[in-house]
Write a protein that holds these residues in place. Structure first.
Motif, mmCIF file in Angstrom:
data_model
loop_
_atom_site.group_PDB
_atom_site.id
_atom_site.type_symbol
_atom_site.label_atom_id
_atom_site.label_comp_id
_atom_site.label_asym_id
_atom_site.label_seq_id
_atom_site.Cartn_x
_atom_site.Cartn_y
_atom_site.Cartn_z
ATOM 1 N N LYS A 106 7.126 12.342 12.050
ATOM 2 C CA LYS A 106 5.472 11.489 11.916
ATOM 3 C C LYS A 106 4.954 11.175 13.147
ATOM 4 N N LYS A 146 5.126 2.848 8.673
ATOM 5 C CA LYS A 146 6.241 4.488 8.760
ATOM 6 C C LYS A 146 7.590 4.294 8.765
ATOM 7 N N GLY A 154 4.814 8.437 -0.486
ATOM 8 C CA GLY A 154 4.919 6.487 -0.213
ATOM 9 C C GLY A 154 6.139 5.807 -0.036
ATOM 10 N N GLU A 179 0.596 1.928 11.976
ATOM 11 C CA GLU A 179 -1.038 2.924 12.020
ATOM 12 C C GLU A 179 -1.827 1.338 11.829
ATOM 13 N N GLU A 180 -2.694 1.848 12.149
ATOM 14 C CA GLU A 180 -4.131 0.810 11.623
ATOM 15 C C GLU A 180 -4.061 1.386 10.236
ATOM 16 N N VAL A 182 -6.741 2.075 7.731
ATOM 17 C CA VAL A 182 -7.419 3.252 7.443
ATOM 18 C C VAL A 182 -7.936 2.376 6.359
ATOM 19 N N GLU A 187 -9.437 9.601 -0.438
ATOM 20 C CA GLU A 187 -8.569 10.569 0.834
ATOM 21 C C GLU A 187 -8.806 12.527 0.282
ATOM 22 N N GLU A 265 -0.810 13.247 7.330
ATOM 23 C CA GLU A 265 0.203 13.591 7.540
ATOM 24 C C GLU A 265 0.018 15.306 7.548
HETATM 25 P P1 ADP Z 1 4.343 10.450 2.267
HETATM 26 O O1 ADP Z 1 4.912 11.091 3.819
HETATM 27 O O2 ADP Z 1 5.406 9.371 1.404
HETATM 28 O O3 ADP Z 1 4.001 10.849 1.297
HETATM 29 P P2 ADP Z 1 1.787 8.945 3.942
HETATM 30 O O4 ADP Z 1 1.654 8.945 4.939
HETATM 31 O O5 ADP Z 1 0.597 10.276 3.054
HETATM 32 O O6 ADP Z 1 2.896 8.834 3.185
HETATM 33 O O7 ADP Z 1 1.065 7.966 2.248
HETATM 34 C C1 ADP Z 1 0.924 7.752 1.549
HETATM 35 C C2 ADP Z 1 -0.108 6.953 0.966
HETATM 36 O O8 ADP Z 1 -0.484 5.431 1.704
HETATM 37 C C3 ADP Z 1 -1.559 7.815 1.797
HETATM 38 O O9 ADP Z 1 -1.934 8.567 1.449
HETATM 39 C C4 ADP Z 1 -2.559 6.439 1.962
HETATM 40 O O10 ADP Z 1 -2.938 6.266 0.608
HETATM 41 C C5 ADP Z 1 -1.551 5.016 2.236
HETATM 42 N N1 ADP Z 1 -1.727 5.319 3.805
HETATM 43 C C6 ADP Z 1 -1.015 5.964 4.123
HETATM 44 N N2 ADP Z 1 -1.396 5.377 5.572
HETATM 45 C C7 ADP Z 1 -2.357 4.789 5.459
HETATM 46 C C8 ADP Z 1 -2.894 3.915 6.702
HETATM 47 N N3 ADP Z 1 -3.296 4.034 8.023
HETATM 48 N N4 ADP Z 1 -4.013 3.722 6.544
HETATM 49 C C9 ADP Z 1 -4.592 3.635 5.382
HETATM 50 N N5 ADP Z 1 -3.565 3.396 3.999
HETATM 51 C C10 ADP Z 1 -2.732 4.552 4.620
#
Ligand code: ADP
Length: 414
Positions: A106, A146, A154, A179-180, A182, A187, A265
């Protein structure tokens, strides 16, 4: 006489995605084999040509690659150096390691999106306490941390409220992506198929909903998405797929914000947010992935239905899926149930339900009812379920929205 000129696709990983590629391969007349982690993995139950072995072991990967024309994947966890070595040894690996790395790491993905001028959340690579402190100063608390590699559903994502919390985790893993957090309105996700000859086909943008970091629902097309935003998202995924030379299908997950969208992602394989295409699109993501990795002309990504909804069946505390599934089939003959042959564990994806029709709220209610009923989850109230009053107004199905009875209350569980 058997037609031996049709190529053989080999999938690394024997999970539900490999399992759902099998009927598409069968229909296309494509030969198909799987390198599964275990002898009882979901794909091994439905595919004859199975090897069982460790995808982190190069000799095992190489021996498998020798037996197929094209190597592809059901997950992102094959070590990048092994993929590179397979490609250098002349094996056809699709997507190639130069593309797949951006779905595997990532931090590399964020850097590349910045280079391409695509909308990223504020982010930083974190390897020291100082990095944590300066990121916290930049965006404030809470923010997101992450693991750059190996996360899914998640796992590997945490909301951080203090420097110490971040540093404790950093000490365990050595490198993190910050990451901030968001402030998204919802989504979204979009998928493309892209072949080596450069042909592309993008499915409609979908709205997704995650529960505890796990995708629970997808609605196609995303209700109320402005045409301009949908076009920009489509352009963004085409830009990424072209710039990274992706082959196969690819999913891009997004955060919709008040003034636009930010990329979350990628996955470079069939993806949970594309399961609706099995019953709701002219070409499913599974068929398209096979067409794309074989450099065949792509199929139409057009939706067959006004609205399609996919709801995951997440394991609850009942391991009997069979009896509730009988009820669901009788209750709503128009929903399509897809099960993965997996043992039930709380929160585990064991299957999904697809439903379709004209009225998004009603289709969603039907799909949720079916999925949650099969899982044994208390189906009413649902966190996103329309209020009972709204539902009442909607419980008379149109001929298009249900071939059977209406979405119902939990009383029918008995
Ligand atoms: P994975 O690769 O395990 O699926 P993600 O990076 O998609 O992980 O993150 C899983 C969930 O966490 C996202 O679908 C979202 O709901 C929440 N999330 C991830 N990154 C952010 C972010 N920068 N800001 C707010 N929520 C986030």
């Amino acid at each position: 006489m058997a037609n031996v000129t049709f190529p053989r696709v080999g999938v690394i990983g024997g999970g539900q995605l490999a399992r759902m590629l099998a009927p598409a391969a069968e229909a296309l007349g494509i030969r198909f084999s799987v390198l599964a982690e275990t002898a009882d993995a979901p794909a091994t139950q439905v595919i004859n040509e199975v090897s069982v072995g460790d995808y982190t072991d190069f000799a095992t990967l190489k021996a498998f690659a020798e037996t197929v024309d094209v190597v592809t994947f059901d997950h992102e966890h094959v070590p990048p150096e092994h993929l590179q070595a397979l490609a250098e040894a002349g094996h056809v690996v699709r997507p190639g390691p130069q593309a797949l790395i951006f779905a595997q790491d990532k931090i590399l993905m964020r850097r590349r999106m910045d280079e391409l001028g695509l909308p990223n959340p504020a982010w930083a690579e974190i390897t020291s306490r100082t990095d944590v402190e300066s990121f916290a100063q930049r965006v404030g608390f809470p923010f997101i941390l992450k693991t750059p590699r190996g996360g899914y559903d998640g796992k590997g994502v945490r909301v951080i409220d203090s420097i110490d919390e971040a540093v404790t985790w950093l000490d365990e893993v050595g490198q993190l992506l910050a990451e901030e957090k968001v402030d998204f309105t919802r989504e979204l996700a979009v998928m493309v198929g892209r072949s080596p000859m450069g042909q592309t086909a993008v499915w409609p943008v979908v709205e997704t909903w995650q529960q505890n970091g796990v995708c629970k629902e997808a609605i196609a097309p995303a209700p109320g998405l402005a045409a301009g935003k949908s076009r920009e998202i489509t352009e963004a995924i085409l830009k990424v797929a072209g710039a990274l030379d992706v082959t196969g299908v690819m999913a891009m997950e997004l955060f919709e914000t008040a003034d636009g969208f930010l990329i979350n992602e990628f996955a470079m394989r069939p993806h949970n947010t594309g399961h609706w295409t099995q019953d709701g699109a002219v070409t499913s993501q599974f068929e398209q992935h096979l067409r794309a990795v074989l450099d065949l002309p792509l199929g139409s990504p057009a939706a067959r239905e006004d609205v399609s909804v996919m709801v995951n069946i997440l394991g609850a505390d009942h391991d009997d899926l069979y009896h509730p599934y009988l009820h669901v089939m009788a209750h709503d003959p128009a929903v399509k149930v897809h099960l993965y042959g997996k043992g039930v564990r709380p929160g585990r994806k064991v299957g999904h339900v697809n439903a379709y029709g004209r009225d998004a709220d009603l289709v969603l209610a039907r799909a949720r009812h079916a999925a949650d009923f099969i899982a044994g989850i208390d189906i009413n109230p649902h966190p996103q379920m329309p209020a009972p009053a709204d539902l009442d107004a909607n419980t008379t199905p149109s001929a298009d929205d249900s071939a059977g009875t209406a979405a119902t209350s939990s009383d029918e569980r008995a």
